[in-house]
Each structure stands twice: as C-alpha cells, then as structure tokens.
Design an enzyme around this catalytic site. Structure first.
Site, mmCIF file in Angstrom:
data_model
loop_
_atom_site.group_PDB
_atom_site.id
_atom_site.type_symbol
_atom_site.label_atom_id
_atom_site.label_comp_id
_atom_site.label_asym_id
_atom_site.label_seq_id
_atom_site.Cartn_x
_atom_site.Cartn_y
_atom_site.Cartn_z
ATOM 1 N N ASP A 57 30.393 17.106 45.032
ATOM 2 C CA ASP A 57 29.483 16.015 45.347
ATOM 3 C C ASP A 57 29.324 15.976 46.861
ATOM 4 O OD1 ASP A 57 28.031 13.584 45.092
ATOM 5 O OD2 ASP A 57 29.852 12.492 45.595
ATOM 6 N N PHE A 96 17.584 -3.071 41.518
ATOM 7 C CA PHE A 96 17.233 -1.657 41.489
ATOM 8 C C PHE A 96 17.394 -1.079 40.086
ATOM 9 C CE2 PHE A 96 18.844 2.672 41.445
ATOM 10 C CZ PHE A 96 17.853 3.351 42.121
ATOM 11 N N GLY A 122 22.747 13.485 44.716
ATOM 12 C CA GLY A 122 21.590 12.670 44.354
ATOM 13 C C GLY A 122 20.686 12.399 45.540
ATOM 14 N N ASP A 123 21.008 12.956 46.719
ATOM 15 C CA ASP A 123 20.224 12.701 47.925
ATOM 16 C C ASP A 123 18.897 13.445 47.915
ATOM 17 O OD1 ASP A 123 21.617 10.854 49.284
ATOM 18 O OD2 ASP A 123 22.678 12.229 50.595
ATOM 19 N N ARG A 128 19.048 15.400 44.102
ATOM 20 C CA ARG A 128 18.558 14.350 43.196
ATOM 21 C C ARG A 128 18.928 14.636 41.739
ATOM 22 N NH1 ARG A 128 14.696 10.762 45.485
ATOM 23 N NH2 ARG A 128 14.031 11.365 47.565
ATOM 24 N N ASN A 170 29.817 8.666 38.889
ATOM 25 C CA ASN A 170 28.849 9.627 38.345
ATOM 26 C C ASN A 170 29.339 11.067 38.461
ATOM 27 O OD1 ASN A 170 28.545 9.852 41.159
ATOM 28 N ND2 ASN A 170 26.502 10.661 40.912
ATOM 29 N N ASP A 171 30.496 11.264 39.091
ATOM 30 C CA ASP A 171 31.083 12.606 39.169
ATOM 31 C C ASP A 171 32.065 12.863 38.034
ATOM 32 O OD1 ASP A 171 29.771 13.141 41.640
ATOM 33 O OD2 ASP A 171 31.290 11.967 42.679
#
Length: 1257
Positions: free
Chosen positions: A506, A668, A809-810, A938, A967-968
C-alpha cells in the site's frame, strides 16, 4: 468498491482505507451512510440519518471481505470487508478465486414475522420466553469434560499422527509385537502430551480472561435507581449507565447522554482497530427526558443478531410516536466512552449475540511453502519404507519356503512347542507361510516407523518459536516513534520470509507517514504556498501573522502559513477574491466531521477573560488525518472550529465566534466522491459547502462567465502541479440556496433520512438537488511525507531480486510522483500506462503494449521465466539443462534487453475492473511480469486482493503484502505472507497480518536478514531430520537382512524410542534457532545474497537425493564396520546393538557439527552434551538387571577396539561428505560461501559489489 479511495476520501474527511466511512454503490454493494442526527435549534425538528441495506427481496447482498477485530479477551478475530460497486462486483465475481475468504450474509432487515422485541426497562417481559442469551461470554475452546476428546480429535487431523497411531495399534497385536507394547506408545504419547499441554495452557488463559471479563461491573437501573451489577448478569431490556472511559458491556441503544442534545463520543479501538473518536446520538425524543432525570419506557423492534457492525436497523415506539433507529444510535460491546460524562442506554444484544462476539472468527491459517515441499519428500520416504518392508516380507516368505522342511529342527527357529506338559506339540505363533510373510511385512513397518519423522513436527514448532523470539527482540526493528515492537502473529511461515519474490505494498501510511500537512492552496485561481520562505524577514512576518491569530489557540502541530494569503484574508476589502478566500476557509472549517477537543487553562498567561473560558489548546479528533490537516490549516489562517454538536457548529473567525446551524450533512460516498453540508448563517442566509475529488467536482461547477472558465483552468493547472509533486488534492466549492431550493431539499431530505427502503439511493438523489451549479472557490494540497528509509529499503529489495508493486487508491499523478521519490520508478524506465474505460479499450491497450515492447506470451516465456527464476538478478546463472557458452550468451542477451530498457506498468482501478477477466488476466500477467515495477492507482480492496491472486495462481513465487489500513486486509490475507504496519489508521491490518512492525523500512531487515536466516535454518533442519532417521532405519534394515528377515532387533526398545526423542533432538533445535551462515551486516550490505532463497539452495529435491545417497553410504559403514571388526569375536548381539546405538548418535552429531557455521556456548553444550546424555542413558539402561542388555556397556567400554571402531565409523562415514564439500566450495562456490570467506578474511567479494546501473529485473 472503495474506488479512488485514498485520494477522494479527503472529500468526505474520512480515513483512507477506513471501513467506517460511507461506501455507497449502485446495485450489489453495501449502501452505507454513516448515520448522524442533526438537530437544529432553529428548525425545532430533528433530522436523522440512518443506515439501510437493500432488502433481500431485491436480490441485494452484503459481501464482507477481510477485517480484523479484537475483543476484550485478547483473542484476535477477523472478517473481511469487500464493498464494491455493481460494475466492480459483477466483473470481479467472474474470476475471483478467493471468494472463500468472504462471508456472505443476508440483510437482516425488519421482518414483520420475526422482529426482536425489546421492552425498555422491562427485562422480565423482554425475556419472558428465555429466548435471549445472557451477557456471559465464552471464548475458550474446552471445558474439563471436553478437553481430552476434543483436543485429541483436533490433533489427529494431522495425517502423520494417524500413521503413528496405526503403528502403535499394530504393535499391540501378539503376532506383530516387535517392541514392548508400552514402549511403542511412548513417541506418540509424548508428542500428543506436549501439544495438549500447550493447548491447555492457552485455553486456561482464555478461561481466565473470560472470568475477568464476565465479573466486571456496570451500573444497571434496578428499583428506580442505578446499582452495580456484574456484566454476566445483565439482560436484554435493562437500562445501563456508563461513565467516561468505561467500556460498553453489551450492545445498547442510546436513550440519553450528559450532553443535552444527546451527543456521545466513543472509541472503537477494541472493535475495529480505529483509534479516532466516533460520534453517536440518542434520539432527541428520549434524550431530553433522560437528561431531565425522567424514566423512559417504550418498545424497540430490531433485527435479529448479525455480524454487521456498520448497520443497525430498528424502530422505537415511544409516547405514541414511532421513529427509526440506525447505526448512529447504538453503541457496541467493547467500545469505550470518551469525552462524555455519562450515557444511558437499553440493552438490545447481550453476550454471545453481541456484534463483537458474532465476529470472533479465527483468521485463515497459512501453511509454509517449504512444509508443502516437505510433504513431497515424505511421500518418497513412504515409498522407500514400503519397498524395504516388501523386501523383508518377500525375503521372509522365500526363506520359509526354502527351509519349510527344517523349521522344526533349526536351532534358531521353532514353529512348535517342544516342552513337557499340555503345550507340547502345539503351534508356536506359526500361521503358515502366506500369513507369516504378511506379518513380517507389518512387523517391518513397525520397526522402520521412524523413517517418517514424527519428531520433526515438534522440532519445527519449537524452532519457529525460538526464531520468533529473536525476531521480536531485534532492537533494529523497534519503532521508537510509535513505541511498537516487531510482532510475530503466525508461527507457521517464518521460513517463507526467505523466499519472497513479490512485495505488494500500500502507499498511504505504508510508504508514507499518513501524517498529513497542509502545504499549498489554490484560491480564486491563484497559487499560494509554492514560494519557498527563505528570507528571514518574510519568515518573521509569517510567524507574527500566525501568532496574532493563534494567541488564543495552541494547535497540536504547527502549520506554516502563506503571508500573501494571510494578508488577503485580513484586508478590509469586499472584493470577490476576499470573499472567495473567506468562504474557502469557512468550508474547510465547516465541511467535515471533525470533533474539536478544547482544554481550558487559566495559567496560560493570555489574560483574556471571556464567557467562552480561557482556552489554551485545541485538538481535533477525526476519522481521517486528511480532515484533521484541513481543519488545522483553517485554524492557522484564523478560522477555528471551536464546538460541534448534533445541530450546530461554532467557528471562531479571527476572534469573533459564529454559531452556524447545520441543516443537513451529505457524507462522502464512493459514487459521488464528495461531501457537502448545508449551513444556515446568523443573517439567515443558507449555503451549501462542498469539497471533493476533482474528477467529480468540475462536472457540477457553474459556467456562467468567462471568469469562471479562467479560474477553472487555473485551478486545474494548479491541481496537476500539486499531483506531480506527490501532494493529495481536493477541490472546494459553495453556493447560496434560495428559499425554494431549501424547502424542496428539506422536504426530500427529511423523507430520505427516515426511509427504511433504499435510504442511501434517496439521500444521493437529495444531495444532487444542492450539489449543482457550484461556485469554485479553490483547491487544497496536502503532503503525506515518505517514511524514513523507504527509498533505501525499496532499492535493497530490488537488488535482492524482489519485485515491489504498489497498490494505492491515490490519483495516478500523485502515485507516480511518490514512486519517483521513493526510487520505485526511475527516469530511465519506459512507462506503460493503461487507463481504459471499456473492455475493448483495455484489450487494445494491453495488446499494443505487448507488441511495442516485445513482451512474450505466457507459453513462450514459460521456459525463460523458469530460468530467470533460478538466476540471481544482476548476473545470470547457467541454466540447469545446459552448461554451454552459447546458452549462457543467449540467456545473458535476453537479460541485457531487460536491463537496457526497464519497463514500468501503471494501471488504474477502472481498467482493472475490465482486465480482471479470465481472458484478459493472462495479457495483464504477461505484461506485469515483464515489468520491473507495477503501480496500480485508484484500486479498491477487492482489486488489491485480485492482483495478489493473479501472481499466486499463475506462479509458484512467494508473495508478501504489506499495508496499514482496513482496506489492505483482504490483500494481506490473500498473500502468502501478510505484514501489517502499526500506523495512523487503527490496527485492522495488524490484527489480520502474520507479522507486524512499525515502519516499512524494517521490511528490509525482516526479509534480507531474518528471512534469510530462517529459510537456511529450517531448510537444513528438515533435510537433517530426514537423514538422521533414515540412517538409523537403514542400519536396522541391513541387520534384518542378515537375520533371515526376522524383524528382530539388536537394539533395545528404549534405545529405539529415545533415539529421535532424546538422543539427537536437542542439537537440532538449538542449531535451528541459533545458527547463522552470515552476519546481519553482510546480508544487509549485499542484498543479492537473498537470492539463495529464490534458487531454493537450502532445500530442494536435488539436495534431498544427495542427502539420501550419503545416508545410504553412512548406514552401510555404520553396520558393516562393527560387523567385520567383531566377526571372529564372541561378542553377543546386545553388545553389538549398544555399539551401533552409540556410534549412530556420535555419527549424526558429528555430521551436524560439520555443517554448523556459528558456534556459541549453547551449541557446544547441545551437540557434545547429547552424546554425553546418550552414554548416561545407556549406562542407566544397562544397569537394570531385568533388561537383556544388562551390563553390556561396562564390558565394551573396557576394550580399545570399541573406541577405535567408533572413530573408524565416524571417519569413513563422513569422509565422502567432507571431500564433496571441499571440492564444491573450491571449484563451485555459492554466493553465501564466498561472502562467508570474505567475512572471515575481512575482504569484500568483488562479484557481489552492486554496480550503479545494476538493478534487479
């Protein structure tokens, strides 16, 4: 899916990769809106967000991937969270090979047929049918009654244990009783007892933890007043009161809090690992009564107990009203109350039915790859065993057939009793030639049983435990900043650390610190913060300007401010630019879910007395470091978020406090990728303030004037510049709402937030009413710094032949910039960028990349990859199938192409949706494995696991995944080795991992040093155990061949049993824990030495066969030298057995000593001590008159022949091995041998020096 997660999460102010943030998708995904009751003082009405899953009738499912929980009994539990959009879910479901790691459970909505009825403050009526469990919990596996049968049942899942049980059972039959019946049970009983004691101790600790937990006390409403009651006696329906810093004893619906508006703060660290505070609300209908001290009664209809900690669906009937309850109204067992004096709630789930306990499932266990290879060799040993037993059985049959007429007269064989009395003439254990042959076969299995080493299982467990201890105690892997030590959470895969080929990492929080700092801003089309403040006077002005604003506030971290932007904010102008800057920082301060924690201190020396109190310090608690950075930046520029309640916020604007009513909040979600808040100002104007990802914000901006377009273009340009610098970006916008728009929105919002069906979709539609025609205010840029030592660690891993892939996710630009700064990407690499929006487009992009860069297909590359796998990066190894110079040159030429033009694949999550199909996976695999670097941007959590599975399922290479967030977790559990980082995002990744550490840079030492050591040790340990047992068995085999295949033994029963359990086990364990072929300095200096694990140098099939050939030679020497030495003597068979016993123990220990690379005191004590212990045991056994070997050792030890025979056996048996080692090391030395010589001679091995342009492929 949590698509665009880390970058766009900023827009909602949620933690990147946090499972607690809202994740909304169209069809098959979990629709979550974090519930929040927003009570406005002006509107006189309460507005309630709640949580809603689609109904089962609509065919919607909740798919959970992997996430760790931790309950109060200190037992780790886990479940996966994989929340995906319909497109992602549909595409990935076709090819997901890891679906078994997910748990699907139905939406537990309110079913009219079967709701759970909770009568508030009426536990008797609630539990009148005794259908609800009490609050007592149990995490232990066993009770006194079930321990023995249950533990044995679990242990015998190991096939080897069943094998030895069968052997022991055969030995109990009279025709097959080779050993004493008690003696034959000893090895199995020993192993079973050791494991049972370990399991029993662990379970006793669980019992103790459960007892402590169940006997804790809480205040329960009884007879009109709160009285202390043990947790285990609390029942559903009872009203419980919790004070600050206390732990919640069960799942409770909030009725009221010490805050008049019903607000409470909880910490969910024990539940989901998140350290940040969360807000929970009591319904305003009950909160006001509870605050006034009135009793509350009513009926709650809620769903049946389920595992979903992010959802709670219920209704409450109270005072003739019926209103919905959601996840924001419930506090769960294991959470702690923070920054709230007290809360009062009613118990809805207790004990084993609480969500925390329902999620207490064990993480999936992993097996070492070397252990699976070991099973292959065990299979070969089993074949040898059957062959030897068949030879003995067949030989016995032939011998009996040959001497059939002489059986009654042979001096050493009888088939009938020759004695006086009633036994005379009867058959003496003779069942005919066929049965005798069969019994001989079975008896030989019993004699040769240790060919399959039962002691190896215990030895490996003990060795891994010792290795883990030294890894944990390694001071070089201690993180002083977080105070976290290295953790070994799995003892099964230590040796796998020495064979890792792929590292999947990550980015945020793993490669970077996840400590966000506000760096730059684009306000009204102008860039601020880009100029370096090198001039002292400019810095002084900057500090003075900030000091004026912060004289009242002391922020947790210092924020550097831009003097030009500060001047713009404090000019007495009413221009558009000034207004835009004002609204920009107002949005940063208001559009979030951050909780301000203000501490008052009159000794601060400010000397100002105001009604708000003397405030010295303010700290912000939020679910995201991004949010906290933005709010802190707003405070630094004079817009300080001071207070937050359920219905309003207070912002201190340059010393003037403004109370702003919060009319509604759209948090969000992964569909909108933005967050908005509707605010009523004191002058009664209403604005909607929005922040979000640029990909979704620019499409909803107003385009009325040319000026708007210019500002948009300028802001877009600034955003690109920020991304190229590796900064995390966010767009800010706002607009005024008319009375008609507000009325329409309020009506729709009220309806959507109280809906029990499709609540998330309705809220999205409602948000679209106000999130349109926005006025662009600007953009923010936040820096997430690289952790210390990351570039050096990545470079070392690359030199070691390990490929590092980054899955983030960037945004693509941000990820590329970080890749360059951490030396993952280099300027000489050719970048293959795949950004497709359809399956056909992705197919064309992949095909074009393969053609342009000459990437071979999987079939054509198979042999080449196999050779590359067996070569060390930087210089090729000659392929095994040929040693010709032509092949070497050809192989080197192919490697040279890779070195000249290294490739880097950059792919986004949207493309992966279409590529992770079976027909495109192979194309992606071909390109990815040809690239030196792969960067996935992403990506969603499920896609991260999919990428890991792509490599796992198509290669035999070892994979390692490392991350720090929730999320990892699916990626960590999918990989062969999972490493968690103790970071800023809680402990979900740590609790799901096999190993955990404080920073990414420790991975270098973990793999290159401890991984190398562990692999070398365990590889040798397995081979040595095979050798040690096989040489003993073969010695017995040669003896049986010389005794008419009779399966008699010259060794005593106890010597045979003690051989692998006592005589030779301790040195193996000590060497497996302490031996080091190279020092840690050498291993870190020359990362290429790690390639020994890739080439399987310590353990492979070739080594196994060489070891077996050596074993065969040593067994022949061991048997025949004493036989020929004492051929003409009158020595008895028990004396020969005594000689063979001590000779084999000395031989295997000297064999071990030849291979030890690091001698310390404990190694000497173990190796030579085991020989002494063997002698001592033999003296004791030979001193017992009832044994047939009575006094033999005393007669033998007097003879010089005895000692010379042992010396001769040792020399002759080990001479070929010694010569082989010498010749191989002189003419064909391995890298490890060269480095070891260099260590000894204090020289630097020239061929291990890393050239500047020499990097691993």
């Amino acid at each position: 899916q949590e698509e665009d997660q880390e970058e766009t999460a900023v827009s909602a102010g949620t933690t990147p990769r946090s499972p607690l943030k809202p994740l909304i998708s169209f069809a098959h995904s979990l629709s979550v809106i974090t519930s929040r009751q927003l009570y406005s003082a002006d509107s006189r009405s309460s507005q309630q967000f709640s949580l809603e899953c689609p109904t089962k009738d609509q065919g919607h499912w909740v798919s959970w991937g992997s996430m760790e929980l931790h309950n109060n009994s200190n037992t780790c539990t886990s479940f996966d969270i994989s929340m995906g959009s319909s497109v992602v879910q549909d595409k990935l479901s076709k090819s997901r090979r890891f679906r078994n790691k997910s748990v699907d459970f139905d939406d537990n909505l309110l079913c009219a047929e079967n709701p759970r009825l909770i009568y508030i403050n009426d536990p008797r009526r609630t539990n009148d049918k005794y259908e609800f469990s009490g609050n007592e919990i149990r995490t232990s596996k066993y009770t006194l009654i079930t321990f023995l049968p249950k533990n044995l049942f679990i242990q015998f899942h190991r096939v080897a244990y069943l094998y030895f049980l069968a052997i022991a059972a055969l030995n109990q039959l009279p025709p097959l009783a080779v050993f004493g019946r008690t003696v034959s049970l000893f090895p199995l009983l020993f192993v079973l007892c050791v494991t049972a004691i370990k399991d029993g101790y662990e379970d006793w600790r669980r019992h103790r933890s459960d007892r402590n937990e169940n006997n804790r006390e809480a205040l329960v409403l009884q007879l009109g007043e709160f009285q202390m009651k043990k947790w285990k006696k609390i029942r559903a329906g009872e009203v419980v009161k919790i004070h600050a810093d206390e732990t919640i004893p069960c799942d409770m619906v909030l009725l009221g809090t010490s805050d008049p508006s019903g607000l409470a703060y909880i910490q969910t660290m024990n539940l989901d690992g998140e350290s940040n505070l969360k807000t929970r609300y009591a319904r305003q209908e009950t909160a006001s009564l509870v605050f006034e001290g009135c009793n509350v009664s009513g009926l709650i209809r809620c769903e049946q107990p389920n595992r979903n900690i992010y959802e709670f669906t219920a209704t409450m009937e109270f005072n003739g009203q019926k209103f919905p309850l959601s996840q924001s109204n419930i506090v769960l067992r294991g959470c702690q109350l923070k920054n709230t004096v007290w809360i009062i709630g009613v118990v809805v789930y207790a004990g084993q039915e609480t969500k925390a306990m329902l999620n207490s499932a064990v993480s999936p266990s992993k097996r070492s790859k070397l252990e699976s290879y070991m099973n292959r060799e065990t299979f070969w040993l089993s074949i040898f065993l059957l062959v030897m037993c068949s030879v003995v059985g067949l030989g016995m049959g032939l011998w009996l057939n040959r001497h059939e007429e002489e059986l009654d007269t042979l001096p050493y064989y009888r088939k009938r009793y020759i004695t006086k009395g009633k036994e005379n003439g009867k058959t003496y254990r003779y069942y005919g030639i066929p049965m005798e042959t069969f019994f001989s076969f079975l008896s030989s299995i019993i004699v040769f049983q240790i060919m399959i080493p039962i002691s190896l299982y215990i030895t490996m467990e003990l060795v891994r435990l010792g290795q883990s201890y030294f890894m944990i105690e390694d001071k070089h892997m201690y993180c002083s900043s977080s105070g976290s030590r290295f953790q070994c959470r799995s003892l099964n895969i230590n040796e796998d650390l020495g064979q890792v080929r792929y590292v999947f990492s990550d980015k945020t929080g793993t490669l970077t610190e996840n400590k966000m700092e506000f760096r730059k801003a684009s306000v009204c089309g102008k860039d601020y913060g880009s100029s370096n403040l090198t001039d002292d006077s400019q810095q002084d002005n900057n500090i003075r300007a900030a000091a004026v604003l912060r004289s009242r506030w002391k922020l947790k971290s210092e924020i550097s401010v831009d003097s030009k932007l500060m001047d713009l904010l404090h000019k007495d102008l009413a221009g558009d630019e000034r207004i835009a800057a004002h609204e920009f920082f107002l949005t940063l301060a208001a559009c979030n879910t951050v909780i301000p924690i203000v501490s008052q201190d009159t000794s601060s020396g400010h000397g100002r007395s105001e009604s708000w109190g003397e405030v010295e310090a303010i700290d912000y608690q939020g679910e995201s470091p991004d949010e906290q950075a933005l709010v802190s930046a707003a405070s630094a520029y004079g817009y300080t978020l001071y207070e937050r309640t359920s219905g309003h916020i207070v912002i201190d604007i340059n010393g003037n406090k403004q109370r702003l009513d919060v009319l509604g909040l759209h948090e969000f979600d992964s569909v909108r990728k933005r967050m908005s808040v509707v605010i009523r100002f004191p002058n009664n104007t209403v604005k909607v303030l929005v922040k979000g990802a640029d990909t979704t914000m620019f499409s909803i901006l107003a385009r009325d004037t040319e000026r708007d377009d210019q500002m948009r273009r300028a802001t877009q340009s600034h955003l690109n510049e920020y991304s190229l610098e590796g900064l995390r970006t966010l767009v800010v916008a706002a607009r005024d709402l008319t009375d008609a728009e507000l009325e329409q929105w309020q009506c729709r919002y009220e309806d959507a937030s109280t809906s029990l069906i499709d609540r998330a979709a309705k809220l999205r539609q409602t948000a679209a009413l106000v999130e349109c025609n926005l006025n662009l205010l600007g953009a923010t840029a936040i820096e997430d710094k690289l952790q210390d030592g990351v570039p050096e660690a990545i470079e070392a891993l690359r030199q070691a032949g390990i490929k590092v892939w980054v899955l983030t996710g960037d945004k693509q630009e941000t990820a590329i910039s970080i890749g360059l700064s951490c030396k993952l990407l280099t300027s000489d690499m050719q970048q293959i960028i795949v950004n497709g929006n359809s399956e056909e487009e992705c197919r064309n992009l992949l095909a074009d990349a393969k053609t342009r860069h000459g990437v071979q297909s999987a079939n054509g590359k198979k042999q080449y990859l196999k050779r590359r796998k067996n070569s060390e990066n930087g210089y090729p190894e000659i392929p095994d199938d040929s040693k010709s110079s032509n092949v070497l040159q050809s192989h080197a030429g192919k490697e040279e192409r890779d070195v000249r033009a290294p490739l880097a694949l950059i792919i986004d999550g949207n493309s992966l949706v279409y590529i992770l199909e079976k027909d495109l996976e192979s194309e992606l695999f071909d390109i990815a494995t040809s690239c030196r670097v792969v960067l996935c941007c992403r990506v969603a959590p499920l896609q991260k696991a999919g990428i890991v599975d792509l490599i796992k399922s198509r290669t035999d290479d070892m994979t390692l995944a490392i991350g720090d967030g929730a999320n990892d977790v699916s990626m960590i559990q999918m990989a062969d080795v999972g490493v968690g980082i103790c970071g800023q995002e809680g402990r979900q990744a740590v609790m799901a991992s096999d190993f955990a550490m404080g920073q990414f840079r420790f991975l270098k030492r973990l793999l290159l040093v401890h991984g190398h050591w562990n692999y070398q040790r365990v590889g040798y340990l397995v081979l040595y155990n095979f050798y040690r047992n096989a040489v003993f068995v073969l010695m017995l085999f040669w003896y049986i061949l010389c005794t008419a295949f009779s399966t008699t033994s010259a060794l005593t029963d106890w010597s045979s049993v003690f051989y692998s359990v006592i005589y030779t086990s301790v040195p193996t364990i000590v060497v497996g824990i302490l031996d080091k072929d190279l020092s840690h300095r050498t291993l870190l200096k020359y990362p290429k030495l790690y390639g020994a694990g890739h080439r399987h140098e310590a353990y492979n099939l070739q080594l196994f066969w060489i070891t077996m050939i050596d074993t065969l030679w040593q067994s022949l020497v061991l048997f025949y030298i004493p036989l020929f030495t004492y051929k003409e003597s009158s020595i008895d068979i028990w004396s020969m057995g005594s000689l063979w016993t001590i000779a084999v123990v000395i031989l295997v220990n000297i064999h071990l000593a030849m291979d030890i690379r690091r001698w310390v005191f404990i190694t000497h004590a173990a190796v030579w001590g085991s020989i002494i212990i063997t002698y001592a045991c033999m003296v004791v056994l030979d001193s017992i008159p009832i044994f047939p070997n009575y006094w033999t050792i005393y007669h033998l030890a007097k003879s010089p022949t005895y000692w010379l025979t042992i010396l001769l056996i040792t020399i002759v048996a080990l001479l070929p091995r010694f010569l082989f080692k010498v010749v191989h090391q002189i003419f064909w030395p391995t890298d490890i041998q060269i480095a070891r010589e260099a260590e000894i001679l204090r020289k630097v091995p020239p061929n291990l020096r890393s050239k500047p342009d020499e990097v691993s492929s």
